[in-house]
Design a protein around this motif. Structure first.
Motif, mmCIF file in Angstrom:
data_model
loop_
_atom_site.group_PDB
_atom_site.id
_atom_site.type_symbol
_atom_site.label_atom_id
_atom_site.label_comp_id
_atom_site.label_asym_id
_atom_site.label_seq_id
_atom_site.Cartn_x
_atom_site.Cartn_y
_atom_site.Cartn_z
ATOM 1 N N ASN A 182 0.813 -1.223 0.000
ATOM 2 C CA ASN A 182 0.000 0.000 0.000
ATOM 3 C C ASN A 182 0.843 1.269 0.000
ATOM 4 O OD1 ASN A 182 -2.551 -1.069 -0.162
ATOM 5 N ND2 ASN A 182 -2.762 -1.304 2.060
ATOM 6 N N ASP A 183 1.900 1.279 0.826
ATOM 7 C CA ASP A 183 2.783 2.455 0.857
ATOM 8 C C ASP A 183 3.404 2.684 -0.519
ATOM 9 O OD1 ASP A 183 2.224 2.945 3.449
ATOM 10 O OD2 ASP A 183 4.138 2.271 4.266
ATOM 11 N N LYS A 186 2.350 1.678 -3.456
ATOM 12 C CA LYS A 186 1.336 2.068 -4.417
ATOM 13 C C LYS A 186 1.066 3.572 -4.326
ATOM 14 C CE LYS A 186 -3.093 1.183 -4.153
ATOM 15 N NZ LYS A 186 -4.398 0.529 -3.979
ATOM 16 N N GLN A 187 0.993 4.046 -3.090
ATOM 17 C CA GLN A 187 0.698 5.466 -2.894
ATOM 18 C C GLN A 187 1.870 6.354 -3.311
ATOM 19 O OE1 GLN A 187 0.473 7.094 0.948
ATOM 20 N NE2 GLN A 187 -0.651 8.874 0.236
ATOM 21 N N ASP A 232 2.133 6.214 -7.009
ATOM 22 C CA ASP A 232 0.889 6.556 -7.683
ATOM 23 C C ASP A 232 0.546 5.547 -8.787
ATOM 24 O OD1 ASP A 232 -1.353 7.994 -8.035
ATOM 25 O OD2 ASP A 232 -0.445 9.610 -9.204
ATOM 26 N N SER A 277 0.912 12.195 5.312
ATOM 27 C CA SER A 277 -0.458 12.169 5.820
ATOM 28 C C SER A 277 -0.732 13.229 6.878
ATOM 29 C CB SER A 277 -0.786 10.788 6.395
ATOM 30 O OG SER A 277 -0.801 9.841 5.378
ATOM 31 N N THR A 280 -5.864 7.665 2.813
ATOM 32 C CA THR A 280 -4.928 7.526 1.702
ATOM 33 C C THR A 280 -4.191 6.197 1.730
ATOM 34 O OG1 THR A 280 -3.250 8.644 3.022
ATOM 35 C CG2 THR A 280 -4.504 10.008 1.503
ATOM 36 N N GLY A 281 -4.450 5.390 2.729
ATOM 37 C CA GLY A 281 -3.831 4.075 2.785
ATOM 38 C C GLY A 281 -2.370 4.086 3.220
ATOM 39 N N GLN A 282 -1.907 5.220 3.779
ATOM 40 C CA GLN A 282 -0.523 5.243 4.272
ATOM 41 C C GLN A 282 -0.504 4.758 5.712
ATOM 42 O OE1 GLN A 282 1.523 9.062 4.310
ATOM 43 N NE2 GLN A 282 3.456 8.102 3.812
#
Lengths: 99, 208
Positions: free
Chosen positions: A34-35, A37-38, A41, B28, B101-103
Motif C-alpha cells: 500500500n505504501d 502504491k501510494q 501513484d 499524511s 490515503t492508505g498510508q
C-alpha cells in the motif's frame, strides 16, 4: 538474468515503475504494497506485475503475510538488487558526465 | 517485455532522486490537525489568561515577582492539558487522513518524523520544567516556542516542506519574546494559536 547493455545500463530497470520501486527500496529497505502504491501513484495490477518481474530477477523479495485478517504484501530489497541498482545509477551518471 | 529506451539518463536520474525523496516523507500530516491544534492553543491561552487576571496579576509582572507555587502549578496543569489535547487532536486528524490515503501510521517515514519531532520537544519540555523549578517563569513561554520551532524544522525533512517555515516562524517569535519578556503569553498565543491556524488552513487548502 542481468541484461546489461554496452553503456552498463541494466535493461531490467528501464521502466519508470521499476526505477521507482528500486529507488524507494534503496532508501527504505522494505515497504508495504500500500505504501509503495501510494508513493509511486500506481494501480494494483501495474505495481504487482513490475514487482513480480523484479522478484524473478532476484532484485527484490516479495513476502506475503497477514495483518489481522487482511493479507499484506511486503517488498524487500535484496543484496544483489542493491548492487545492481547502484551500478545502474553509476552508469546513468557516467552518461551525463557526473562521475 | 519490449525494451525501447525512451527516456534520457538525465530524466531517469531526476526521477530516481524524486522517488527517493518521496519515499522518506510522511505525507499524511493533515492541515486540519494544524487548525485544531491552533484552536486548542487559543483556548489554553484564554484559560491561563483568565487564571492570571482573576489573581490580579499579569505575565509582565513575572520577572520581578514570580507567581506563587499553587498558582504556578495550576497554570502548569492547564498548559499540560492544552498540550495533550492539541497532540491528541493532531493525532486524530492525521490517522484519519492516513487511513483515507492508505498510508501506514507506523511506516518508516512516520516513525522518522515522530522521532525528529519528539527529541527537541522533550528536551525543551524538560528544560522548561527545570526553569519553573528555579522560578525563572518569565522565560518559559518564549522557550517553549523556540524548542517547538526546532522540533518542526527537524521534522520537516520527513514531511511537507511547509512545516519548515512554520518552525522558523515559531523560533523567530520565541527569540523575539525572550527579548521583551513581559509579553511572553501574548507571543505564546500568536505562536501556538494564530500561526497554527494560518498554517493549517494553507496546508488544508493545498493538499486536501
Amino acid at each position: 538474468m542481468n541484461d546489461i547493455d554496452i553503456k552498463g545500463l541494466n535493461r531490467d530497470f528501464e521502466s519508470r515503475v521499476r526505477l521507482g520501486i528500486m529507488s524507494v527500496l534503496t532508501v527504505s529497505g522494505e515497504v508495504t504494497f500500500n505504501d509503495m502504491k501510494q508513493m509511486l501513484d500506481l494501480s494494483d495490477g501495474n505495481l504487482s506485475s513490475h514487482a513480480n518481474a523484479l522478484e524473478q530477477n532476484g532484485y527484490i523479495e516479495v513476502r506475503k503475510s497477514f495483518a489481522g485478517k487482511k493479507p499484506q504484501t511486503l517488498y524487500i530489497i535484496t543484496k544483489s538488487g542493491r548492487d545492481a541498482f547502484s551500478r545502474h545509477i553509476e552508469a546513468l551518471s557516467r552518461m551525463i558526465g557526473k562521475i | 517485455m519490449q525494451h525501447h529506451r525512451t527516456s534520457k539518463p538525465e530524466e531517469d536520474i531526476s526521477h530516481i532522486r524524486q522517488m527517493m525523496e518521496r519515499s522518506t516523507s510522511f505525507l499524511s500530516l493533515s492541515g486540519l490537525s494544524g487548525i485544531s491544534a491552533g484552536l486548542i492553543g487559543m483556548a489554553g491561552f484564554l484559560a491561563v489568561y483568565y487564571i492570571i487576571s482573576t489573581n490580579g496579576l499579569g505575565y509582565s509582572d513575572l520577572k520581578e515577582n514570580p507567581y506563587s507555587v499553587p498558582l504556578t502549578l495550576r497554570i502548569l496543569a492547564v498548559a499540560c492539558l492544552t498540550l495533550a489535547a492539541a497532540l491528541g487532536s493532531a493525532f486524530y486528524f492525521t490517522q484519519r487522513k492516513a487511513r483515507k490515503t492508505g498510508q501506514s501510521l507506523w511506516s518508516k517515514p512516520a516513525r522518522n518524523a515522530l522521532t525528529a519531532f519528539a527529541l527537541p520537544v522533550s528536551s525543551g519540555g524538560l528544560l522548561c520544567l527545570i526553569l519553573i523549578w528555579h522560578r525563572l517563569l518569565f522565560l518559559v513561554a518564549p522557550l517553549t516556542l523556540v524548542f517547538y520551532g526546532l522540533a518542526l524544522t527537524g521534522m520537516s525533512r520527513h514531511t511537507h516542506r511547509e512545516v519548515y517555515w512554520l518552525g522558523i516562524c515559531e523560533i523567530a517569535l520565541g527569540i523575539f519574546a525572550c527579548m521583551i519578556p513581559g509579553y511572553g503569553l501574548i507571543f505564546w498565543m500568536l505562536g501556538f494559536g494564530v500561526l497554527h491556524i494560518v498554517y493549517g488552513a494553507a496546508l488544508y487548502k493545498k493538499y486536501k
